[in-house]
Write an enzyme that holds these catalytic residues in place. Structure first.
Site, PDB file in Angstrom:
ATOM      1  N   CYS A 105      35.749  40.984  48.044  1.00 58.88           N
ATOM      2  CA  CYS A 105      35.930  41.316  47.159  1.00 58.88           C
ATOM      3  C   CYS A 105      35.546  42.665  46.131  1.00 58.88           C
ATOM      4  O   CYS A 105      35.472  43.257  45.483  1.00 58.88           O
ATOM      5  CB  CYS A 105      36.956  41.544  45.918  1.00 58.88           C
ATOM      6  N   HIS A 140      40.852  39.150  40.642  1.00 56.94           N
ATOM      7  CA  HIS A 140      41.313  39.450  42.251  1.00 56.94           C
ATOM      8  C   HIS A 140      42.416  38.498  42.218  1.00 56.94           C
ATOM      9  O   HIS A 140      41.830  37.066  42.224  1.00 56.94           O
ATOM     10  CB  HIS A 140      41.234  40.006  42.865  1.00 56.94           C
ATOM     11  N   HIS A 166      46.160  36.333  43.808  1.00 58.67           N
ATOM     12  CA  HIS A 166      47.555  36.370  44.643  1.00 58.67           C
ATOM     13  C   HIS A 166      48.317  36.066  44.253  1.00 58.67           C
ATOM     14  O   HIS A 166      48.803  35.586  45.301  1.00 58.67           O
ATOM     15  CB  HIS A 166      46.794  35.296  45.823  1.00 58.67           C
ATOM     16  N   GLU A 218      58.306  43.237  25.400  1.00 57.78           N
ATOM     17  CA  GLU A 218      56.589  43.144  24.365  1.00 57.78           C
ATOM     18  C   GLU A 218      55.897  43.507  25.503  1.00 57.78           C
ATOM     19  O   GLU A 218      54.953  43.617  24.670  1.00 57.78           O
ATOM     20  CB  GLU A 218      58.065  42.093  23.429  1.00 57.78           C
ATOM     21  N   HIS A 276      49.509  41.048  49.265  1.00 61.42           N
ATOM     22  CA  HIS A 276      48.325  40.736  48.959  1.00 61.42           C
ATOM     23  C   HIS A 276      48.713  40.130  48.040  1.00 61.42           C
ATOM     24  O   HIS A 276      47.620  39.059  46.929  1.00 61.42           O
ATOM     25  CB  HIS A 276      47.488  41.597  49.523  1.00 61.42           C
TER      26      HIS A 276
END
EC number: 4.2.1.109
Lengths: 242, 242, 242, 242
Positions: C102, C119, C121, C148, C204
């Site tokens: 990443c 990141h 999944h 909210e 993903h």
């Protein structure tokens, strides 16, 4: 030490004091912490009791289950028949606490030879009682077959475990206004299903017992797994009995 | 120390005693605690085995998985073919315990070159086997594509990992009355799907293996993620294969 | 110490050694343990990166997230434009590990001024991308209003937080075979939605960033809460936008 | 110690320093850690306040709930009516933090005699408010009966607990752009339902209070159990009121 649980010296505190993690007064709080994390004893619901020799150890009523301590535990002399329910002879009683309202139901299980009895308010158990009522009527029991996990449930006292191709049957009784009034329903279900190690209570939860603490706990886990699976199967349109 | 596991000095206790957290006798209990919290080994279900050199370390049968200790672990000499199943030569055996009923299945995976094999009763795995049977018939395997997490599953021994656009296929075998009788079904599935690192067992769970412990564990996690996602996709009417 | 991560003295190990729990090399493993328990980084999936001054701290690839240690962390010199991607100048590199795939996406977020990028999944994120595609087409973004929790997401850099009556919009990009190839899609989404602090990746997961670590983490939590709620709302036939 | 919370000596730090785990400044962080794990206070959402004698202890705004420390806690003098909202007299204030935006709502509960008030963003609570609106209209309250867990909710101040055959009613108010503007809606709901110990806020969450901390916490747990069960019952087509 919580002042609420200070007890007089004559109150047999030694009965709940042990370095052994396997001692019932240590095991009950440890189990209750696990049950709390599984969502089985939310909001002080549910309860647990262990019989060791002629002593019955009982969790208190109204205590946050994940915070329970050994000195919160009640001890009752066994056998109890000689003590009428009205003046049950507790040989160890935490001050300012009441014993679990499930006590008469625990005693019913011990009279059947159980070594431990667990009561949960598992949502999966509650949902299963509602689905059985709608699909098969108020007198039907819960039935499921051809699921590996049913091999974790005994076929009956001294009869070994259920097989994969067997049908697991758990009786369901109607709930009552007061927990202690469930006793006659529980006894009736035990008479009708003499091999059962558990009784579901509609809109309430389940009572599960076992020959010892480990068996009661693992059987309770297996049943909860099965009820959760059964609810998910129902959502997906998959039948419970093959 | 639990008296049930006291073993004679000649019982090679040193094989399960190590300060190294990466030692199989320490890793198996640690993994089982995690698996218990994921709901994979409820009620003493499931099991785990690790091969290290010519020793196979095996979790016992019937033990609460979150309470397992290194001295509960069995050790088997490898290779095993010279020891017929009837008198398998355990070089370390806890007294009063039995090795996991999954042992022949673990050995089958080790014969394929696995370094670790995990068996779970994951509900997502069970539900997927039921959905595949209903939607595609009893001979179909589980198939899914275009999901990032399938990149966590190998394409086959020494072939790298699956790509995002590949289709993951996991064979499904029928369950049997006795766990050890799954062996021939497992072998047949491995022959038909020589690249697979996992076999689903209908109404039961899954066997997942890997070249080493970390791979078996992370592949098992990835598959469980995929099965849970697949069940939720099915509930929402989303197809598994694009 | 794991031998796999032993590094030569010239490898700037001091950059990842600190007693301060708020140091990025301590924070990343701590965050990853939490994310593992939420099911966001199953099977070594996902990743986290923190920028502190002119150093970028990056989690490694392929490591079990709940077991990550400070000495597994990579450090990159910032700004990076002077280092072409082909020979990126890591000033601290654990031996035998690779930096997260990443990394180019994290750098893209840092170029926007982020202090931390996460990141995951998350299955809720994946399901939301599939529901949006089916219900509104491949070019649509995720939209929800009148919840909210959207007040936990910024309206844009220096623009304060979204209000209850605002509509939260999160762009969705298509997945690619290789994680690094997501970079141009991520940049395009950031250009089209310059106020966004997150981009969903179809089938993903999600990239979420924030001005600092606490903000990235709490924004990631708020978004995951919203996606889970959105999936449950969809199951119950409740519309996402009022 | 976090520099952000360093306070001058005149800031009454002693009010939040105690060895007693039951002290409000220790209890609030402990409760918030539990609530975080239940998903009730995701992304700094939600809040908790305890009244002890003439001191009100309040969690800060915008702090990660699982990381809260005693020195993050605000203390307000009680009764507060003599301090207009515009210049509320905090007798202990962490530097660089703001008190929870829920403060006026907590005070409203304390004016009713509560000893503790909890605000969560539980997804089950949010979903229930949406289902009630769609099924019974915007003015309807949440109602359920014949579920054992409702016995965990009081019938009203000094009136004992609800019975199994009673109907639990929880009023629902509409959300507002700013949390403090919920106060008049909360007061109106309390006037209309003088026996209630909780008020749901549509698309937002719930406020639950109790005579003391243990009661507020266990009542909040019981209600959350009931809302989760209610959502699952709705999915399965099971009515909430028998």
């Amino acid at each position: 030490m919580c002042p609420a649980d200070q007890t007089v010296a004559t109150n047999n505190d030694h009965l709940v004091q042990s370095e052994d993690p396997e001692h019932p007064a240590n095991l009950i709080p440890e189990l209750c912490r696990k049950f709390y994390n599984w969502g089985w004893v939310t909001g002080t619901g549910g309860g647990t009791s262990i019989r060791q020799g002629d002593h019955i150890f009982i969790a208190p009523s109204g205590v946050q289950k994940e915070l329970m301590q050994p000195d919160n535990i009640f001890v009752l002399q066994w056998p109890t028949p000689k003590y009428p329910a009205s003046d049950r002879n507790y040989i160890r009683k935490p001050l300012k606490l009441n014993p679990s309202a499930c006590t008469p139901l625990f005693l019913t299980a011990f009279e059947q030879g159980a070594g431990c009895c667990i009561h949960t308010h598992s949502q999966w158990a509650v949902l299963v009682t509602l689905l059985v009522e709608r699909e098969k009527g108020p007198d039907a029991c819960f039935e499921i077959s051809n699921i590996e996990q049913i091999k974790g449930i005994p076929r009956g006292k001294g009869k070994g475990m259920l097989g994969f191709f067997d049908t697991l049957k758990i009786p369901i009784i109607e709930n009552t206004a007061f927990e202690e009034d469930l006793t006659s329903g529980l006894e009736a279900a035990m008479n009708k299903y003499p091999d059962t190690y558990a009784v579901l209570v509609r809109r309430h939860g389940i009572y599960v017992w076992g020959d010892n603490t480990a068996k009661a706990k693992t059987q309770c886990e297996s049943l909860d797994y099965i009820f959760q699976l059964a609810v998910e199967m129902h959502k997906l349109g998959l039948p419970w009995v093959k």
